[in-house]
Design a protein around this motif. Structure first.
Motif, short mmCIF file in Angstrom:
data_model
loop_
_atom_site.label_atom_id
_atom_site.label_comp_id
_atom_site.label_asym_id
_atom_site.label_seq_id
_atom_site.Cartn_x
_atom_site.Cartn_y
_atom_site.Cartn_z
N ILE A 175 0.86 -1.18 0.00
CA ILE A 175 0.00 0.00 0.00
C ILE A 175 0.90 1.24 0.00
CG2 ILE A 175 -1.75 1.30 1.29
CD1 ILE A 175 -2.62 -1.46 2.46
N PRO A 176 0.82 2.06 -1.05
CA PRO A 176 1.70 3.23 -1.12
C PRO A 176 1.26 4.33 -0.15
CG PRO A 176 0.23 3.22 -2.99
CD PRO A 176 -0.03 1.94 -2.23
N SER A 177 2.23 5.14 0.24
CA SER A 177 1.94 6.29 1.10
C SER A 177 1.19 7.34 0.28
CB SER A 177 3.25 6.86 1.64
OG SER A 177 3.93 7.55 0.61
N PRO A 178 0.65 8.37 0.94
CA PRO A 178 -0.05 9.43 0.20
C PRO A 178 0.81 10.08 -0.89
CG PRO A 178 -0.53 9.63 2.52
CD PRO A 178 0.54 8.58 2.38
N SER A 179 2.13 10.06 -0.70
CA SER A 179 3.03 10.66 -1.71
C SER A 179 3.42 9.65 -2.78
CB SER A 179 4.28 11.21 -1.04
OG SER A 179 5.01 10.15 -0.44
N GLY A 180 2.92 8.40 -2.65
CA GLY A 180 3.22 7.37 -3.65
C GLY A 180 4.44 6.53 -3.34
N ARG A 181 5.08 6.79 -2.22
CA ARG A 181 6.27 6.01 -1.85
C ARG A 181 5.87 4.63 -1.34
NH1 ARG A 181 9.84 10.71 1.08
NH2 ARG A 181 10.03 11.97 -0.78
N THR A 182 6.80 3.70 -1.46
CA THR A 182 6.52 2.34 -1.00
C THR A 182 6.65 2.20 0.51
OG1 THR A 182 8.81 1.70 -1.42
CG2 THR A 182 7.22 1.28 -3.18
N VAL A 183 7.39 3.11 1.12
CA VAL A 183 7.58 3.07 2.58
C VAL A 183 6.88 4.26 3.21
CG1 VAL A 183 9.28 3.11 4.44
CG2 VAL A 183 9.79 1.90 2.33
N TRP A 184 6.07 3.98 4.22
CA TRP A 184 5.39 5.02 4.99
C TRP A 184 6.32 5.50 6.08
CZ3 TRP A 184 -0.01 6.39 5.02
CH2 TRP A 184 -0.76 5.77 4.01
N SER A 185 6.35 6.80 6.30
CA SER A 185 7.13 7.31 7.43
C SER A 185 6.25 7.33 8.68
CB SER A 185 7.66 8.72 7.14
OG SER A 185 6.60 9.66 7.17
#
Length: 96
Positions: A26-36
């Motif tokens: 599941i991508p982050s809101p910015s489209g990254r594969t890792v959520w901060s």
């Protein structure tokens, strides 16, 4: 969003939620594969992100759980009337 709140209510730490979202792809809101952790924390703490997705009772349950673990809890919307007023002011409009 619902899954993040459910994981939090199940007692998962931000790190565990991060791992789960990454494993699920599941991508982050910015489209990254890792959520901060910062993004997750903001989503859980800011009621403006939840309108139309999370109901007030769920939001308050997470807030209560988090406030017990935090020395500096955020401002809570405890009154249903104030919550509904904020929903009506939200960009996304009232929940359906």
């Amino acid at each position: 969003m619902r899954e993040i709140f459910a994981l939090c209510l199940s007692g998962n730490s931000l790190e565990k939620i991060q791992e789960h979202l990454c494993k699920q792809g599941i991508p982050s809101p910015s489209g990254r594969t890792v959520w901060s952790r910062d993004v997750l924390n903001k989503l859980l703490n800011n009621y403006k992100y939840t309108f139309g997705i999370i109901d007030h009772a769920t939001y308050m349950a997470v807030e209560e759980m988090k406030s017990k673990r935090c020395r500096n809890p955020n401002r809570n919307i405890e009154d249903d009337e104030e919550w509904n007023e904020q929903v009506n002011l939200s960009y996304y409009g009232p929940m359906r």
